[in-house]
Design an enzyme around this catalytic site. Structure first.
Site, PDB file in Angstrom:
ATOM      1  N   SER A 156       0.863  -1.183   0.000  1.00 48.43           N
ATOM      2  CA  SER A 156       0.000   0.000   0.000  1.00 48.43           C
ATOM      3  C   SER A 156       0.901   1.235   0.000  1.00 48.43           C
ATOM      4  CB  SER A 156      -0.901   0.013   1.239  1.00 48.43           C
ATOM      5  OG  SER A 156      -0.127   0.262   2.390  1.00 48.43           O
TER       6      SER A 156
ATOM      7  N   ASP B  62      -0.314  -1.082  -4.701  1.00 42.94           N
ATOM      8  CA  ASP B  62      -1.778  -1.129  -4.631  1.00 42.94           C
ATOM      9  C   ASP B  62      -2.326   0.311  -4.706  1.00 42.94           C
ATOM     10  OD1 ASP B  62      -4.154  -2.525  -4.428  1.00 42.94           O
ATOM     11  OD2 ASP B  62      -4.093  -2.740  -2.251  1.00 42.94           O
TER      12      ASP B  62
ATOM     13  N   ASP C 270      -5.012   4.542  -9.153  1.00 46.58           N
ATOM     14  CA  ASP C 270      -6.409   4.588  -8.722  1.00 46.58           C
ATOM     15  C   ASP C 270      -6.931   6.020  -8.850  1.00 46.58           C
ATOM     16  OD1 ASP C 270      -8.826   4.638  -7.463  1.00 46.58           O
ATOM     17  OD2 ASP C 270      -8.170   3.603  -5.649  1.00 46.58           O
TER      18      ASP C 270
ATOM     19  N   GLU D  11      -8.472   1.512 -12.860  1.00 47.23           N
ATOM     20  CA  GLU D  11      -9.688   1.497 -12.032  1.00 47.23           C
ATOM     21  C   GLU D  11     -10.515   2.743 -12.338  1.00 47.23           C
ATOM     22  OE1 GLU D  11      -8.766   0.781  -7.914  1.00 47.23           O
ATOM     23  OE2 GLU D  11     -10.679   1.536  -7.211  1.00 47.23           O
TER      24      GLU D  11
ATOM     25  N   HIS E 266     -13.483  -3.796   0.373  1.00 38.85           N
ATOM     26  CA  HIS E 266     -12.301  -3.998   1.216  1.00 38.85           C
ATOM     27  C   HIS E 266     -12.714  -4.216   2.665  1.00 38.85           C
ATOM     28  CE1 HIS E 266     -10.075  -1.433  -1.962  1.00 38.85           C
ATOM     29  NE2 HIS E 266      -9.713  -2.685  -2.114  1.00 38.85           N
TER      30      HIS E 266
ATOM     31  N   HIS F 211     -10.662  -7.373  -6.084  1.00 42.63           N
ATOM     32  CA  HIS F 211     -10.362  -6.691  -4.825  1.00 42.63           C
ATOM     33  C   HIS F 211     -11.303  -7.199  -3.742  1.00 42.63           C
ATOM     34  CE1 HIS F 211      -7.476  -3.448  -5.974  1.00 42.63           C
ATOM     35  NE2 HIS F 211      -7.795  -3.969  -7.154  1.00 42.63           N
TER      36      HIS F 211
ATOM     37  N   GLY G  94     -10.785  -9.468  -1.326  1.00 35.90           N
ATOM     38  CA  GLY G  94     -10.798 -10.936  -1.228  1.00 35.90           C
ATOM     39  C   GLY G  94     -11.197 -11.471   0.140  1.00 35.90           C
ATOM     40  N   THR G  95     -10.825 -10.756   1.197  1.00 35.32           N
ATOM     41  CA  THR G  95     -11.099 -11.276   2.541  1.00 35.32           C
ATOM     42  C   THR G  95     -12.595 -11.437   2.771  1.00 35.32           C
ATOM     43  OG1 THR G  95      -9.107 -10.212   3.359  1.00 35.32           O
ATOM     44  CG2 THR G  95     -10.762 -10.851   5.017  1.00 35.32           C
TER      45      THR G  95
ATOM     46  N   ASN H 280      -6.753 -10.146  -4.650  1.00 36.64           N
ATOM     47  CA  ASN H 280      -6.140  -9.352  -3.579  1.00 36.64           C
ATOM     48  C   ASN H 280      -6.585  -9.780  -2.186  1.00 36.64           C
ATOM     49  OD1 ASN H 280      -5.179  -7.843  -5.693  1.00 36.64           O
ATOM     50  ND2 ASN H 280      -6.172  -5.949  -5.101  1.00 36.64           N
TER      51      ASN H 280
HETATM   52  P1  13P Z   1      -9.275  -7.191   1.587  1.00 35.13           P
HETATM   53  O1  13P Z   1      -8.667  -6.257   2.606  1.00 35.13           O
HETATM   54  O2  13P Z   1     -10.743  -7.270   1.702  1.00 35.13           O
HETATM   55  O3  13P Z   1      -8.620  -8.529   1.597  1.00 35.13           O
HETATM   56  O4  13P Z   1      -9.010  -6.560   0.133  1.00 35.13           O
HETATM   57  C1  13P Z   1      -7.706  -6.447  -0.332  1.00 35.13           C
HETATM   58  C2  13P Z   1      -7.621  -5.560  -1.523  1.00 35.13           C
HETATM   59  O5  13P Z   1      -8.469  -5.562  -2.388  1.00 35.13           O
HETATM   60  C3  13P Z   1      -6.429  -4.693  -1.645  1.00 35.13           C
HETATM   61  O6  13P Z   1      -6.525  -3.778  -2.677  1.00 35.13           O
END
Ligand code: 13P
Length: 286
Positions: free
Chosen positions: A50, A82, A104, A134, A179, A207, A209-210, A229
């Site tokens: 980041s 990122d 971005d 993006e 995110h 993006h 992913g979590t 991500n």
């Molecule tokens: P998360 O924090 O939800 O895993 O997303 C990561 C992301 O997309 C970073 O750009």
């Protein structure tokens, strides 16, 4: 150094429909743990920084740390910046050896975003680097960048035109992803990924992913999300494993930093291995 261009990594993944995990690393320990997981799984991997992490270390120092840790790693690795709205940080990282950047500029109108992204693509090309584009914000604030408000989603025609005219190597669409941890079950526009990939042949970046399920990941990867991500999951596992260790250390009155680092490393590695297996990148290193 087994550093490979982002485009090579993503084009292979798109052709064979697996996802390359892009982990937002936060320090040397997390870089080393993610690389160890990639070696164990024989998986390509993207180390993602980041803007906050770049600023915390300073660009040169962070690049040197990555370079040292990557040097003897026998799987393909690429270094990516990122979400970055700041052209001076983009230029600095490209000059400093990053393989790829996400410019971005979704807060600009699409025409101005397109104009500036075209310039960033030219700048990256001159350095053998690649660009993710993006035009829509991904909901949620990550390392101080972004917004909790839902983004305006552009039409398919606008997105396809942006991808074609800028020449970006990868594109980050808003498809109901966010995110951070999802506060309610995400409703994902899978078809948009298929439509964008079919129209452009360009790999998509997933993006947020979590918190997605294995089925959601695998469906989106099959549709062309070649870059996936993961940030929040790494931060959580890193800090939660730390908390668990420190509570135990306090209870036992034993304070041994090397055991602490081993515990953190194994937690981060486990998280990374699990994602590589889910994304189908295990065994895909060349
Ligand atoms: P998360 O924090 O939800 O895993 O997303 C990561 C992301 O997309 C970073 O750009």
């Amino acid at each position: 150094m087994p550093v490979v261009p982002m485009k090579e990594l993503l084009d292979r993944a798109l052709a064979d429909r697996y996802g390359v995990p892009a982990f937002n690393i936060v320090n040397d320990l997390s870089i080393e743990a993610v690389l160890a997981a990639a070696v164990e799984e024989h998986s390509p991997v993207i180390l993602q920084t980041s803007v906050k992490t770049v600023r915390m270390y300073g660009r040169a120092q962070l690049f040197d740390i990555v370079g040292t840790l990557v040097r003897d790693v026998a799987v393909p690795v690429t270094l990516h910046l990122d979400h970055c709205p700041d052209r001076s940080v983009i230029s600095d990282c490209l000059a400093g050896g990053w393989n790829s950047v996400l410019f971005d500029a979704h807060e600009l109108d699409v025409a101005e975003n397109l104009r500036q992204t075209t310039e960033v693509v030219a700048e990256a090309r001159a350095r053998g680097a690649h660009v993710e584009g993006e035009i829509e914000g991904i909901q949620g604030v990550e390392d101080g960048i972004g917004s909790d408000a839902a983004s305006v989603v552009q039409t398919l025609e606008v997105a396809v035109d942006f991808i074609r005219r800028t020449g970006v190597d990868c594109f980050a669409p808003a498809i109901g992803n966010a995110h951070g941890q999802y506060t309610s079950a995400p409703v994902l526009d899978h078809q948009r990924v298929s439509d964008l990939v079919e129209a452009t042949g360009v790999p998509m970046a997933l993006h947020g992913g979590t918190g997605l399920s294995a089925e959601q990941f695998q469906d989106l990867i099959a549709r062309g999300c070649a870059k996936v991500n993961i940030s929040t999951a790494l931060k959580q596992v890193f800090l939660q494993s730390s908390l668990e260790f420190l509570r135990d250390a306090e209870a036992r009155g034993k304070w041994d930093p090397p055991s602490f680092f081993t515990h953190q490393r194994s937690a981060v590695m486990g998280m990374a291995v699990e994602h590589m297996r889910t994304f189908g990148s295990s065994g895909r290193a060349w």
